[in-house]
Enzyme design. Structure first.
Site, PDB file in Angstrom:
ATOM      1  N   GLU A   1    -100.095 -27.479  16.699  1.00 32.84           N
ATOM      2  CA  GLU A   1     -99.118 -28.148  15.967  1.00 32.84           C
ATOM      3  C   GLU A   1     -99.058 -27.758  14.437  1.00 32.84           C
ATOM      4  O   GLU A   1    -100.037 -27.876  13.916  1.00 32.84           O
ATOM      5  CB  GLU A   1     -99.042 -29.316  16.422  1.00 32.84           C
ATOM      6  CG  GLU A   1     -97.785 -30.343  15.782  1.00 32.84           C
ATOM      7  CD  GLU A   1     -97.670 -31.592  16.109  1.00 32.84           C
ATOM      8  OE1 GLU A   1     -96.538 -32.360  16.078  1.00 32.84           O
ATOM      9  OE2 GLU A   1     -98.736 -32.215  16.694  1.00 32.84           O
TER      10      GLU A   1
ATOM     11  N   LYS B   1     -89.628 -31.559  18.630  1.00 36.46           N
ATOM     12  CA  LYS B   1     -90.415 -32.685  18.997  1.00 36.46           C
ATOM     13  C   LYS B   1     -89.620 -34.206  19.373  1.00 36.46           C
ATOM     14  O   LYS B   1     -88.695 -34.473  18.642  1.00 36.46           O
ATOM     15  CB  LYS B   1     -91.580 -33.012  18.083  1.00 36.46           C
ATOM     16  CG  LYS B   1     -92.722 -33.927  18.539  1.00 36.46           C
ATOM     17  CD  LYS B   1     -93.898 -33.843  17.684  1.00 36.46           C
ATOM     18  CE  LYS B   1     -94.971 -34.906  18.348  1.00 36.46           C
ATOM     19  NZ  LYS B   1     -96.133 -34.798  17.031  1.00 36.46           N
TER      20      LYS B   1
ATOM     21  N   CYS C   1     -98.079 -32.458  21.584  1.00 38.67           N
ATOM     22  CA  CYS C   1     -98.943 -33.399  21.026  1.00 38.67           C
ATOM     23  C   CYS C   1     -98.589 -34.706  21.786  1.00 38.67           C
ATOM     24  O   CYS C   1     -98.923 -35.173  22.697  1.00 38.67           O
ATOM     25  CB  CYS C   1     -98.969 -33.277  19.442  1.00 38.67           C
ATOM     26  SG  CYS C   1    -100.428 -34.369  19.049  1.00 38.67           S
TER      27      CYS C   1
ATOM     28  N   PRO D   1    -127.276 -40.583  -4.023  1.00 34.13           N
ATOM     29  CA  PRO D   1    -128.009 -41.839  -4.184  1.00 34.13           C
ATOM     30  C   PRO D   1    -129.018 -42.389  -3.065  1.00 34.13           C
ATOM     31  O   PRO D   1    -127.989 -42.919  -2.238  1.00 34.13           O
ATOM     32  CB  PRO D   1    -127.145 -42.832  -4.965  1.00 34.13           C
ATOM     33  CG  PRO D   1    -126.002 -42.041  -5.374  1.00 34.13           C
ATOM     34  CD  PRO D   1    -126.097 -40.912  -4.145  1.00 34.13           C
ATOM     35  N   LEU D   2    -130.109 -42.176  -2.893  1.00 37.05           N
ATOM     36  CA  LEU D   2    -131.014 -42.536  -1.632  1.00 37.05           C
ATOM     37  C   LEU D   2    -131.773 -43.735  -1.853  1.00 37.05           C
ATOM     38  O   LEU D   2    -132.868 -43.698  -2.745  1.00 37.05           O
ATOM     39  CB  LEU D   2    -131.785 -41.193  -1.198  1.00 37.05           C
ATOM     40  CG  LEU D   2    -132.561 -41.434   0.210  1.00 37.05           C
ATOM     41  CD1 LEU D   2    -131.752 -41.656   1.257  1.00 37.05           C
ATOM     42  CD2 LEU D   2    -133.176 -40.384   0.212  1.00 37.05           C
ATOM     43  N   SER D   3    -131.421 -44.808  -1.289  1.00 35.19           N
ATOM     44  CA  SER D   3    -131.865 -46.060  -1.675  1.00 35.19           C
ATOM     45  C   SER D   3    -133.347 -46.199  -0.804  1.00 35.19           C
ATOM     46  O   SER D   3    -134.012 -47.354  -0.935  1.00 35.19           O
ATOM     47  CB  SER D   3    -130.985 -47.124  -1.532  1.00 35.19           C
ATOM     48  OG  SER D   3    -130.647 -47.405  -0.107  1.00 35.19           O
ATOM     49  N   GLY D   4    -133.481 -45.607   0.303  1.00 33.26           N
ATOM     50  CA  GLY D   4    -134.316 -46.065   1.311  1.00 33.26           C
ATOM     51  C   GLY D   4    -133.777 -47.032   2.206  1.00 33.26           C
ATOM     52  O   GLY D   4    -134.571 -47.513   3.034  1.00 33.26           O
ATOM     53  N   GLY D   5    -132.699 -47.202   2.381  1.00 33.66           N
ATOM     54  CA  GLY D   5    -131.950 -48.107   3.218  1.00 33.66           C
ATOM     55  C   GLY D   5    -131.073 -47.329   4.363  1.00 33.66           C
ATOM     56  O   GLY D   5    -131.179 -46.182   4.314  1.00 33.66           O
TER      57      GLY D   5
ATOM     58  N   ASP E   1    -128.056 -47.069   5.244  1.00 40.55           N
ATOM     59  CA  ASP E   1    -126.772 -46.365   5.067  1.00 40.55           C
ATOM     60  C   ASP E   1    -126.970 -44.922   4.310  1.00 40.55           C
ATOM     61  O   ASP E   1    -126.560 -44.190   4.869  1.00 40.55           O
ATOM     62  CB  ASP E   1    -125.877 -47.460   4.107  1.00 40.55           C
ATOM     63  CG  ASP E   1    -125.596 -48.678   4.754  1.00 40.55           C
ATOM     64  OD1 ASP E   1    -125.791 -48.912   5.903  1.00 40.55           O
ATOM     65  OD2 ASP E   1    -125.175 -49.698   4.110  1.00 40.55           O
ATOM     66  N   SER E   2    -127.922 -45.213   3.165  1.00 41.35           N
ATOM     67  CA  SER E   2    -127.797 -43.651   2.599  1.00 41.35           C
ATOM     68  C   SER E   2    -128.450 -42.824   3.268  1.00 41.35           C
ATOM     69  O   SER E   2    -128.579 -41.667   3.257  1.00 41.35           O
ATOM     70  CB  SER E   2    -128.560 -44.143   1.107  1.00 41.35           C
ATOM     71  OG  SER E   2    -129.467 -44.673   1.308  1.00 41.35           O
TER      72      SER E   2
END
Length: 707
Positions: free
Chosen positions: A45, A110, A171, A360-364, A366-367
């Site tokens: 499409e 459509k 679609c 930014p790597l926080s050690g948790g 999420d990151s």
């Protein structure tokens, strides 16, 4: 006259307003289709201008350039001797190009527009609602000069060749309860085509396949499905999945995720199989009184007279992305989400010319999830290069700025394009620092350790110089407002430093280019506005904490990233308040007053089940009856809606994130709710409070009380 037809459909990585690139990919797909013997080619499409043009559809330039591309397609020798179905922003066109004859055959607009979730088609287009009616459309002069036509049929019509009849859905029409293929099949249409721009969501491919399969199971016929692939310049990812089916079976399947810009699949099928299936399975009496389709006749055959020895395609089983063990589709499909996000990340440095990513790597959790996705991207790039994908190799060389570079392994590539940084403060623990360092070492990222205390004290010094006041943490006798401000200044300093290092850290190493900042805020809204959750793109913004933990467990086994075990075992914490005897005293779940698991359930009830406070309470007293009393459920519901209304304004600035599933916080794109509320919710909470004693005294109380 023959009876076997070879048909082609495709998945293309089209980009909004990339007219030149889109034209090249369309022509390449037609060339491949013809090489494979196809006499008909279907595209996705809005493949000429790209699906994600949004308000660019209002611009006359978009329509002008689309017609200019159409002219190039009509003039190209590549598009001769094939019926070529393509999509334009006045909807679908089909044209026949053969020696001495280039012609637009029909325009099929459509009839059902997608207007829920991430889609806003009714903002820019109008559906064609005149069933079985056809008008004449005046072609622009630039097209008339090529085709010699002044007008072309426009409306609810089908294409009749010498040997079969082809009808179109577009679609959303496949998803409609009144799909056009039903009445078309009753009127004798044998081949159905669907050019789609269907974005990926977790578990959605299964729905698509079932819809295509059921379309021909009921009425017989051949179904071709094409789809976009890639980002298309927006927050969704189109996952391809082109397919061809006949009489309820799939005979050809395209890749769901791929690094290839152009993928064409073909199938050779016998029209007599459709006719014999319909002779037994269909119900011709249902067509009684049905107005016939308007047929546009064309002097062209999809089959040839000498096709008796041409083999036809046999049914296949559809292969879905899973976690590698064919896990049920109601489980979180880790590989599905991982591959989709990875492919989107690969495109970003190409369209936003940069030399890689900074996180930014926080050690948790999420990151670390974002870091694992980048590492997985490096794995997939290396695999593509190893099998000879020259386009991927060229793209990598462009990103790293080295025309002779070839990645040796994922860790080495990760070190070239991925920088991680642990931003510590006096409130950070040694444990989180070590977890971040260990993960960075295992994936190979270029890792920095940055202490932010000097910047924080500098900012607080400015405040103190102006006001004569110096805020204190709660544990040191400060107020709630002081405590919150001291946490937020740390978070916001991290955002400033993340962008500073993204712009200059390669320069400091004597290398060219800058980096895209990656975010790692999830669905909860538990973050500081304009902190390090603010980034260029957020790979995990549409995923819950529960699913992220499952994803990291999967990465432990798949990539042998043992550092993730410690990350998964640690309590989630922002580490913005002072430590107690060197240990973390602040946790996310204590701050929120509920667990991430509870928050995931509440969020889905709010968004997917459309629950307000009272209806949510009524559902949760049953869902949580084994753990919480009605009064405790009431308190959690009220706390959620109070905090939701207080924090809703954050969603207006949320970093763009991938649309992973229908539970999404994406403001003014998917979640169209106010950002200013009366935070007391007085009427709604009063209704809950009035129901709690009634519920506790109701018959069957035992079923609603925690043990």
């Amino acid at each position: 006259m023959g009876r076997k037809v070879t048909l082609a459909t495709c998945s293309l990585n089209q980009w909004a307003l990339d007219f030149e690139g889109n034209l090249e990919r369309i022509l390449k797909s037609v060339e491949i289709a013809k090489t494979k013997g196809a006499k008909y080619r279907l595209g996705p499409e809005l493949e000429i201008c790209g699906y994600g043009c949004a308000d660019h559809y209002y611009e006359s330039d978009t329509l002008l350039h689309s017609f200019e591309v159409l002219r190039k397609l009509l003039e190209s020798p590549v598009t001769q001797d094939i019926i070529f179905s393509f999509f334009h922003n006045i909807n679908e066109k089909k044209y026949l190009s053969s020696p001495g004859c280039r012609k637009v055959l029909l325009i099929r607009p459509k009839m059902t527009l997608a207007n829920v979730g991430v889609h806003r088609e009714l903002r820019w287009f109008s559906p064609w609602n005149q069933t079985r009616q056809v008008e004449e459309y005046f072609l622009p002069r630039m097209i008339q000069e090529v085709t010699g036509q002044e007008t072309v049929p426009f409306g609810d019509c089908v294409l009749s060749t010498k040997d079969t009849c082809i009808g179109s859905e577009v679609c959303e029409e496949l998803w409609s309860p009144n799909s056009p293929h039903i009445n078309m099949s009753l009127d004798g249409v044998e081949i159905f085509t669907n050019g789609s721009a269907s974005h990926h969501e977790l578990r959605k491919a299964n729905q698509r396949v079932n819809l295509v399969t059921s379309a021909t199971t009921k009425c017989g016929g051949i179904y071709l499905y094409a789809n976009q692939r890639g980002c298309d310049g927006d927050r969704v990812y189109y996952d391809g999945c082109a397919m061809i089916g006949i009489n309820g079976d799939t005979v050809a399947q395209g890749a769901q995720f791929s690094l290839e810009d152009v993928e064409v699949i073909t199938a050779t099928l016998d029209l007599e199989d459709v006719r014999s299936y319909r002779g037994e399975e269909c119900h011709p009496h249902l067509a009684t009184g049905l107005k016939p389709c308007h047929r546009v006749k064309v002097d062209f055959s999809l089959s040839s007279s000498g096709d008796i020895f041409l083999p036809t395609h046999e049914p296949i089983d559809w292969s879905y992305h899973t976690d590698g063990s064919n896990a049920p589709l109601d489980k979180f499909p880790y590989e599905d989400n991982e591959v989709r996000t990875v492919l989107m990340l690969i495109n970003l440095p190409l369209v936003m010319p940069q030399a890689g990513f900074l996180l930014p790597l926080s050690g948790g959790v999420d990151s670390s999830s974002t870091a694992c996705i980048v590492y997985s991207m490096c794995v997939q790039i290396c695999r593509a290069v190893d099998v000879g994908n020259s386009q991927v190799l060229a793209d990598v060389r462009r990103v790293v700025g080295d025309e002779a570079y070839s990645p040796k392994d994922p860790k080495e590539l990760c070190g070239r394009i991925f920088t991680t940084c642990y931003m510590s403060s006096e409130n950070s623990s040694t444990d989180t620092r070590n977890r971040a360092q260990e993960l960075a070492s295992q994936i190979g990222s270029s890792h920095l350790s940055i202490n932010i205390d000097l910047a924080v004290k500098g900012i607080l010094g400015i405040f103190s110089a102006v006001t004569g006041m110096f805020p204190k943490f709660r544990v040191n006798g400060g107020s709630h407002r002081e405590n919150l401000a001291l946490q937020n200044v740390q978070a916001r300093v991290r955002m400033v430093l993340a962008y500073l290092f993204a712009q200059l850290c390669l320069w400091a190493r004597g290398k060219p280019g800058g980096l895209l900042v990656l975010g790692s805020a999830i669905l909860t809204g538990y973050f500081t506005k304009y902190d390090c959750s603010s980034a260029d793109i957020n790979p995990i913004g549409g995923v819950s904490k529960t699913d992220l933990k499952s994803f990291l467990s999967y990465c432990v086994d798949k990539y042998q990233l043992t550092a993730l075990r410690g990350i998964l075992a640690a309590p989630p914490t922002a580490e913005l308040e002072p430590l107690t005897d060197g240990q973390v005293s602040q946790t996310d779940e204590a701050d929120m007053g509920m667990t991430y698991s509870e928050l995931s359930v509440i969020g889905r009830l709010r968004k997917i089940s459309k629950c307000g406070p009272f209806s949510m309470f009524c559902k949760l007293i049953h869902m949580w009856r084994d753990a919480l009393s009605p009064a405790e459920v009431a308190e959690k519901v009220k706390r959620f809606f109070r905090m939701y209304s207080i924090n809703r304004h954050k969603m207006t600035t949320v970093t763009p994130s991938y649309h992973a599933e229908v539970y999404s916080p994406d403001d003014n794109r998917f979640d169209l709710r106010p950002f200013l509320y009366n935070t007391r919710w007085s009427w709604q909470f009063r209704a809950i409070d009035g129901q709690v004693p009634t519920t506790e005294k109701a018959p069957g109380l035992d079923a609603l009380q925690k043990p």
